[in-house]
Scaffold this motif. Structure first.
Motif, mmCIF file in Angstrom:
data_model
loop_
_atom_site.group_PDB
_atom_site.id
_atom_site.type_symbol
_atom_site.label_atom_id
_atom_site.label_comp_id
_atom_site.label_asym_id
_atom_site.label_seq_id
_atom_site.Cartn_x
_atom_site.Cartn_y
_atom_site.Cartn_z
ATOM 1 N N UNK A 38 -14.262 -28.023 17.031
ATOM 2 C CA UNK A 38 -12.954 -28.588 16.720
ATOM 3 C C UNK A 38 -13.137 -30.016 16.230
ATOM 4 N N UNK A 39 -12.628 -30.305 15.040
ATOM 5 C CA UNK A 39 -12.722 -31.637 14.456
ATOM 6 C C UNK A 39 -11.378 -32.333 14.639
ATOM 7 N N UNK A 40 -11.371 -33.326 15.501
ATOM 8 C CA UNK A 40 -10.111 -33.947 15.900
ATOM 9 C C UNK A 40 -9.658 -35.110 15.060
ATOM 10 N N UNK A 41 -10.273 -35.307 13.893
ATOM 11 C CA UNK A 41 -9.938 -36.375 12.949
ATOM 12 C C UNK A 41 -10.533 -37.716 13.381
ATOM 13 N N UNK A 42 -10.746 -38.568 12.389
ATOM 14 C CA UNK A 42 -11.250 -39.918 12.632
ATOM 15 C C UNK A 42 -12.575 -39.965 13.364
ATOM 16 N N UNK A 43 -12.622 -40.802 14.399
ATOM 17 C CA UNK A 43 -13.847 -40.959 15.169
ATOM 18 C C UNK A 43 -14.266 -39.692 15.887
ATOM 19 N N UNK A 154 -12.087 -33.591 21.713
ATOM 20 C CA UNK A 154 -10.793 -34.242 21.680
ATOM 21 C C UNK A 154 -10.301 -34.288 20.241
ATOM 22 N N UNK A 155 -9.055 -34.762 20.005
ATOM 23 C CA UNK A 155 -8.039 -35.199 20.969
ATOM 24 C C UNK A 155 -7.119 -34.056 21.411
ATOM 25 N N UNK A 156 -5.789 -34.321 21.439
ATOM 26 C CA UNK A 156 -4.834 -33.447 22.105
ATOM 27 C C UNK A 156 -4.813 -31.993 21.696
ATOM 28 N N UNK A 157 -4.972 -31.693 20.406
ATOM 29 C CA UNK A 157 -4.874 -30.302 19.965
ATOM 30 C C UNK A 157 -5.962 -29.437 20.587
ATOM 31 N N UNK A 158 -7.090 -30.033 20.962
ATOM 32 C CA UNK A 158 -8.156 -29.244 21.580
ATOM 33 C C UNK A 158 -7.721 -28.724 22.946
ATOM 34 N N UNK A 159 -6.755 -29.383 23.578
ATOM 35 C CA UNK A 159 -6.236 -28.900 24.856
ATOM 36 C C UNK A 159 -5.531 -27.559 24.651
ATOM 37 N N UNK A 182 -17.273 -35.542 26.108
ATOM 38 C CA UNK A 182 -16.386 -36.707 26.139
ATOM 39 C C UNK A 182 -16.803 -37.717 25.076
ATOM 40 N N UNK A 183 -15.830 -38.386 24.513
ATOM 41 C CA UNK A 183 -16.083 -39.329 23.429
ATOM 42 C C UNK A 183 -17.003 -40.465 23.866
ATOM 43 N N UNK A 184 -17.808 -40.915 22.929
ATOM 44 C CA UNK A 184 -18.712 -42.041 23.164
ATOM 45 C C UNK A 184 -17.934 -43.297 23.546
ATOM 46 N N UNK A 193 -7.419 -36.061 27.336
ATOM 47 C CA UNK A 193 -7.883 -34.688 27.073
ATOM 48 C C UNK A 193 -8.971 -34.283 28.057
ATOM 49 N N UNK A 194 -9.875 -35.221 28.336
ATOM 50 C CA UNK A 194 -10.943 -34.933 29.285
ATOM 51 C C UNK A 194 -10.413 -34.650 30.680
ATOM 52 N N UNK A 195 -9.423 -35.432 31.106
ATOM 53 C CA UNK A 195 -8.837 -35.217 32.437
ATOM 54 C C UNK A 195 -8.131 -33.861 32.524
ATOM 55 N N UNK A 196 -7.474 -33.473 31.434
ATOM 56 C CA UNK A 196 -6.743 -32.207 31.437
ATOM 57 C C UNK A 196 -7.694 -31.006 31.421
ATOM 58 N N UNK A 197 -8.824 -31.149 30.753
ATOM 59 C CA UNK A 197 -9.745 -30.021 30.582
ATOM 60 C C UNK A 197 -10.909 -30.034 31.568
ATOM 61 N N UNK A 198 -10.923 -30.983 32.469
ATOM 62 C CA UNK A 198 -12.069 -31.185 33.359
ATOM 63 C C UNK A 198 -12.456 -29.903 34.112
#
Length: 225
Positions: A38-43, A154-159, A182-184, A193-198
């Motif tokens: 999943x490519x979440x755009x930007x960084x 990440x980000x949100x859409x990956x949830x 998790x993002x660098x 997103x990390x907290x939701x998918x943990x």
């Protein structure tokens, strides 16, 4: 040693040597692993593609890039990576070993919370079509997930994408294994997103030691991007 015993020993040696030569002449093809990223755009896209670029494309194939609709940057970056890899390695198959899939965004930047639920539902339905519906009608792939491994950053859409896979598992449909990296940029605390998918991923990877909790399920292997 009796004559019969000698003959049996010689026959055993003959078949062992023959089997070894046949195995050497016809080595088993290396196993492949189909992946989706999943490519979440930007960084997030930059980090995800750096992770993918380190993989052996001959083994991790085919590859599926899941992109939010309207995110031309991520789509172009994915195509550029594939072209670079194709130039570096002469693949025997003329058919492309990758594809792009576009899904609606679950929430746009600065979008109000009141207008978010309809977009989240649209994104969920699109993910369900990819994860649950299409594999059921794919010829010769009954009871096979749409990919073997899904990588999220990440980000949100990956949830929404992960929720779809969790629903698949609840009703017994074939589902890929899920790895969240998790993002660098997250050095001291997890992203939302990390907290939701943990607790909903098979592997949860962090890139900084400060994110590893005693008794937690985080995996730390140093900086990956």
């Amino acid at each position: 040693m009796s004559t019969c015993t000698t003959i049996l020993v010689l026959l055993s040696l003959f078949f062992c040597i023959r089997h070894t030569r046949l195995a050497s002449a016809n080595p088993r093809p290396p196993q492949t692993c189909s992946i989706a990223i999943f490519l979440g755009s930007g960084g997030h896209t930059t980090e995800a593609l750096k992770l993918v670029s380190a993989l052996d494309f001959g083994r991790y194939s085919p590859r599926t890039y899941i992109v939010s609709k309207g995110d031309t940057f991520s789509a172009q970056k994915a195509l550029a990576l594939e072209h670079i890899k194709a130039a570096d390695h002469a693949f025997s198959d003329d058919q492309p070993q990758y594809k792009l899939l576009f899904i609606p965004r679950a929430r746009r930047v600065h979008q109000s919370l009141l207008s978010t639920p309809p977009d989240a539902v649209k994104s969920l339905l699109a993910c369900m079509r990819i994860v649950a519906v299409r594999p059921l009608f794919k010829k010769g792939a009954f009871r096979q997930p749409f990919v073997d491994l899904l990588i999220l950053n990440g980000p949100g859409t990956c949830v929404i994408l992960c929720i779809t896979i969790f629903l698949n598992r609840l009703i017994g449909l074939p589902s890929p294994r899920v790895m969240y990296v998790e993002s660098f940029a997250r050095v001291k605390s997890l992203s939302l997103s990390g907290k939701l998918l943990y607790h909903f991923t098979d592997r949860f990877v962090v890139q900084w030691p400060g994110l590893v909790q005693p008794g937690g399920r985080e995996i730390y292997r140093g900086c990956l991007v």
